[in-house]
Write a protein that holds these residues in place. Structure first.
Motif, PDB file in Angstrom:
ATOM      1  N   LEU A  21       0.831  -1.212   0.000  1.00 38.73           N
ATOM      2  CA  LEU A  21       0.000   0.000   0.000  1.00 38.73           C
ATOM      3  C   LEU A  21       0.861   1.256   0.000  1.00 38.73           C
ATOM      4  O   LEU A  21       0.518   2.246  -0.658  1.00 38.73           O
ATOM      5  N   LYS A  22       1.980   1.234   0.713  1.00 45.97           N
ATOM      6  CA  LYS A  22       2.879   2.387   0.707  1.00 45.97           C
ATOM      7  C   LYS A  22       3.400   2.647  -0.702  1.00 45.97           C
ATOM      8  O   LYS A  22       3.474   3.800  -1.162  1.00 45.97           O
ATOM      9  N   ALA A  23       3.772   1.561  -1.408  1.00 41.47           N
ATOM     10  CA  ALA A  23       4.249   1.716  -2.782  1.00 41.47           C
ATOM     11  C   ALA A  23       3.161   2.305  -3.675  1.00 41.47           C
ATOM     12  O   ALA A  23       3.443   3.146  -4.543  1.00 41.47           O
ATOM     13  N   LEU A  24       1.919   1.885  -3.455  1.00 32.55           N
ATOM     14  CA  LEU A  24       0.812   2.418  -4.248  1.00 32.55           C
ATOM     15  C   LEU A  24       0.520   3.875  -3.885  1.00 32.55           C
ATOM     16  O   LEU A  24       0.161   4.672  -4.751  1.00 32.55           O
ATOM     17  N   VAL A  25       0.668   4.218  -2.613  1.00 31.10           N
ATOM     18  CA  VAL A  25       0.482   5.616  -2.204  1.00 31.10           C
ATOM     19  C   VAL A  25       1.538   6.499  -2.866  1.00 31.10           C
ATOM     20  O   VAL A  25       1.238   7.598  -3.346  1.00 31.10           O
ATOM     21  N   ASP A  26       2.776   6.017  -2.905  1.00 30.54           N
ATOM     22  CA  ASP A  26       3.834   6.769  -3.577  1.00 30.54           C
ATOM     23  C   ASP A  26       3.514   6.959  -5.059  1.00 30.54           C
ATOM     24  O   ASP A  26       3.835   7.995  -5.649  1.00 30.54           O
ATOM     25  N   LYS A  27       2.854   5.969  -5.646  1.00 24.91           N
ATOM     26  CA  LYS A  27       2.518   6.015  -7.073  1.00 24.91           C
ATOM     27  C   LYS A  27       1.285   6.872  -7.343  1.00 24.91           C
ATOM     28  O   LYS A  27       1.253   7.657  -8.294  1.00 24.91           O
ATOM     29  N   GLU A  28       0.258   6.742  -6.499  1.00 23.43           N
ATOM     30  CA  GLU A  28      -1.025   7.391  -6.746  1.00 23.43           C
ATOM     31  C   GLU A  28      -1.157   8.772  -6.091  1.00 23.43           C
ATOM     32  O   GLU A  28      -1.979   9.584  -6.522  1.00 23.43           O
ATOM     33  N   GLN A  29      -0.410   9.009  -5.021  1.00 22.39           N
ATOM     34  CA  GLN A  29      -0.438  10.282  -4.296  1.00 22.39           C
ATOM     35  C   GLN A  29      -1.844  10.676  -3.811  1.00 22.39           C
ATOM     36  O   GLN A  29      -2.335  11.776  -4.083  1.00 22.39           O
ATOM     37  N   PRO A  30      -2.529   9.796  -3.088  1.00 26.17           N
ATOM     38  CA  PRO A  30      -3.835  10.176  -2.516  1.00 26.17           C
ATOM     39  C   PRO A  30      -3.647  11.071  -1.298  1.00 26.17           C
ATOM     40  O   PRO A  30      -2.577  11.102  -0.687  1.00 26.17           O
ATOM     41  N   ARG A  31      -4.704  11.785  -0.930  1.00 27.17           N
ATOM     42  CA  ARG A  31      -4.669  12.607   0.275  1.00 27.17           C
ATOM     43  C   ARG A  31      -5.189  11.840   1.490  1.00 27.17           C
ATOM     44  O   ARG A  31      -4.862  12.166   2.624  1.00 27.17           O
ATOM     45  N   ILE A  32      -6.027  10.842   1.226  1.00 23.52           N
ATOM     46  CA  ILE A  32      -6.567  10.017   2.311  1.00 23.52           C
ATOM     47  C   ILE A  32      -6.481   8.550   1.900  1.00 23.52           C
ATOM     48  O   ILE A  32      -6.799   8.190   0.766  1.00 23.52           O
ATOM     49  N   VAL A  33      -6.030   7.713   2.824  1.00 23.81           N
ATOM     50  CA  VAL A  33      -6.150   6.259   2.674  1.00 23.81           C
ATOM     51  C   VAL A  33      -7.191   5.817   3.680  1.00 23.81           C
ATOM     52  O   VAL A  33      -7.020   5.989   4.892  1.00 23.81           O
ATOM     53  N   LEU A  34      -8.294   5.264   3.188  1.00 23.47           N
ATOM     54  CA  LEU A  34      -9.436   4.890   4.039  1.00 23.47           C
ATOM     55  C   LEU A  34      -9.666   3.393   3.910  1.00 23.47           C
ATOM     56  O   LEU A  34      -9.981   2.900   2.828  1.00 23.47           O
ATOM     57  N   LEU A  35      -9.490   2.663   5.003  1.00 23.83           N
ATOM     58  CA  LEU A  35      -9.618   1.210   4.966  1.00 23.83           C
ATOM     59  C   LEU A  35     -10.337   0.709   6.210  1.00 23.83           C
ATOM     60  O   LEU A  35     -10.522   1.452   7.179  1.00 23.83           O
ATOM     61  N   GLY A  36     -10.783  -0.540   6.165  1.00 25.32           N
ATOM     62  CA  GLY A  36     -11.438  -1.124   7.319  1.00 25.32           C
ATOM     63  C   GLY A  36     -10.468  -1.290   8.476  1.00 25.32           C
ATOM     64  O   GLY A  36      -9.264  -1.482   8.266  1.00 25.32           O
ATOM     65  N   LYS A  37     -10.984  -1.253   9.699  1.00 29.05           N
ATOM     66  CA  LYS A  37     -10.099  -1.337  10.865  1.00 29.05           C
ATOM     67  C   LYS A  37      -9.443  -2.710  10.980  1.00 29.05           C
ATOM     68  O   LYS A  37      -8.351  -2.835  11.540  1.00 29.05           O
ATOM     69  N   GLN A  38     -10.093  -3.749  10.447  1.00 30.23           N
ATOM     70  CA  GLN A  38      -9.538  -5.097  10.502  1.00 30.23           C
ATOM     71  C   GLN A  38     -10.275  -5.976   9.509  1.00 30.23           C
ATOM     72  O   GLN A  38     -11.333  -5.602   8.998  1.00 30.23           O
ATOM     73  N   ALA A  39      -9.692  -7.130   9.213  1.00 21.60           N
ATOM     74  CA  ALA A  39     -10.348  -8.109   8.349  1.00 21.60           C
ATOM     75  C   ALA A  39     -10.946  -9.207   9.219  1.00 21.60           C
ATOM     76  O   ALA A  39     -10.367  -9.575  10.247  1.00 21.60           O
ATOM     77  N   ILE A  40     -12.090  -9.729   8.818  1.00 24.69           N
ATOM     78  CA  ILE A  40     -12.782 -10.696   9.664  1.00 24.69           C
ATOM     79  C   ILE A  40     -12.180 -12.091   9.594  1.00 24.69           C
ATOM     80  O   ILE A  40     -12.589 -12.973  10.349  1.00 24.69           O
ATOM     81  N   ASP A  41     -11.188 -12.313   8.714  1.00 27.78           N
ATOM     82  CA  ASP A  41     -10.585 -13.647   8.654  1.00 27.78           C
ATOM     83  C   ASP A  41      -9.446 -13.812   9.667  1.00 27.78           C
ATOM     84  O   ASP A  41      -9.331 -14.841  10.320  1.00 27.78           O
ATOM     85  N   ASP A  42      -8.609 -12.780   9.822  1.00 24.97           N
ATOM     86  CA  ASP A  42      -7.514 -12.901  10.785  1.00 24.97           C
ATOM     87  C   ASP A  42      -7.646 -11.947  11.982  1.00 24.97           C
ATOM     88  O   ASP A  42      -6.960 -12.126  12.990  1.00 24.97           O
ATOM     89  N   ASP A  43      -8.516 -10.924  11.849  1.00 28.88           N
ATOM     90  CA  ASP A  43      -8.754  -9.968  12.953  1.00 28.88           C
ATOM     91  C   ASP A  43      -7.464  -9.333  13.469  1.00 28.88           C
ATOM     92  O   ASP A  43      -7.351  -9.039  14.664  1.00 28.88           O
ATOM     93  N   CYS A  44      -6.496  -9.100  12.577  1.00 29.24           N
ATOM     94  CA  CYS A  44      -5.203  -8.574  13.031  1.00 29.24           C
ATOM     95  C   CYS A  44      -5.285  -7.121  13.494  1.00 29.24           C
ATOM     96  O   CYS A  44      -4.644  -6.744  14.467  1.00 29.24           O
ATOM     97  N   ASN A  45      -6.041  -6.281  12.778  1.00 26.78           N
ATOM     98  CA  ASN A  45      -6.127  -4.862  13.136  1.00 26.78           C
ATOM     99  C   ASN A  45      -4.728  -4.237  13.200  1.00 26.78           C
ATOM    100  O   ASN A  45      -4.340  -3.613  14.183  1.00 26.78           O
ATOM    101  N   GLN A  46      -3.953  -4.417  12.106  1.00 29.98           N
ATOM    102  CA  GLN A  46      -2.577  -3.931  12.090  1.00 29.98           C
ATOM    103  C   GLN A  46      -2.242  -3.113  10.847  1.00 29.98           C
ATOM    104  O   GLN A  46      -1.395  -2.217  10.910  1.00 29.98           O
TER     105      GLN A  46
END
Length: 249
Positions: free
Chosen positions: A101-126
């Motif tokens: 995702l960092k590599a994609l941010v460097d490529k796309e230059q968004p102002r906001i990255v908005l994602l879910g707090k965690q995934a329901i398969d591993d519940d890592c929240n990391q």
């Protein structure tokens, strides 16, 4: 303003998970997959910000096998403008996802990255927190409300003690909690339109990222079954059970 929304393909939340007989993981053959519910909330919020004139473009991205195209098409049908699939059949762990995702941010230059707090398969929240650390951006996790200003973002967070409101300077990373919104259903016309929206396929190697797993799963087992409860005749018997059997008093 561009918003980047990572989404993950997971086993549908209505499916009863079964562990493989050899204990190497969970059974995924002939199992329904769908978009991670928290990521679906993130897509909805990004689309609402675009509809409100706060964003100009919503880009969705997923890291996984070719089957993740279906998940991205769902996000496009909800209102996202274009999609990027970073295709890999390897097991991807939170740090590897954050690096991609960092590599994609460097490529796309968004102002906001908005994602879910965690995934329901591993519940890592990391992933969101790791991404913010790699980018050196401020983060607003567990967001239940988001308000976008000119150069700042006000996020209401759900914490143990109630609600906390913070202000972040843009660019920033935000992770969506359950009560942020209620995702819309994709209409049939929008599903048809999604097939014509821009769709780009990359690989981790093309982004210069090594996604080799750093952790090894030794064994997966089901939780032990709870023992059946018993009825007691009176309070004295209950106290005796709690003291001598359960040993909680």
């Amino acid at each position: 303003m561009k918003i980047l929304v990572p989404v993950k393909r997971v086993v549908d939340y209505n499916v009863k998970i079964r562990v493989k007989a050899d204990g190497t993981g969970v059974e995924t053959a002939s199992v329904k997959f769908s978009m991670n519910p928290f990521d679906e909330i993130a897509v909805e919020e990004a689309v609402r910000l675009k509809e409100a004139g706060k964003a100009t473009e919503v880009v969705v991205v997923s890291l996984g096998p070719s089957a993740a195209q279906e998940t991205l098409r769902t996000a496009l049908a909800m209102g996202a403008d274009r999609a990027i699939l970073v295709q890999t059949d390897a097991e991807v762990q939170p740090l590897a996802v954050a690096k991609v995702l960092k590599a994609l941010v460097d490529k796309e230059q968004p102002r906001i990255v908005l994602l879910g707090k965690q995934a329901i398969d591993d519940d890592c929240n990391q992933t969101g927190q790791m991404l913010a650390a790699l980018l050196g951006w401020p983060q607003g996790t567990f967001a239940s409300k988001v308000a976008v200003g000119d150069d700042a973002l006000t996020v209401t967070r759900e914490i143990d003690g109630g609600l906390e409101t913070i202000e972040l300077t843009l660019p920033a990373v935000v992770t969506a909690d359950l009560r942020l919104n209620e995702p819309r259903y994709a209409s049939l016309p929008n599903i048809m339109k999604a097939k014509k929206k821009p769709f780009e396929t990359l690989t981790p190697g093309s982004l210069g990222v090594d996604v080799t797993p750093r952790l090894t799963t030794l064994k997966v087992v089901e939780p032990p079954r709870r023992k059946a409860g018993v009825k007691v005749a009176d309070v004295a018997a209950l106290v005796d059970k709690l003291k001598n059997d359960a040993r909680v008093i």
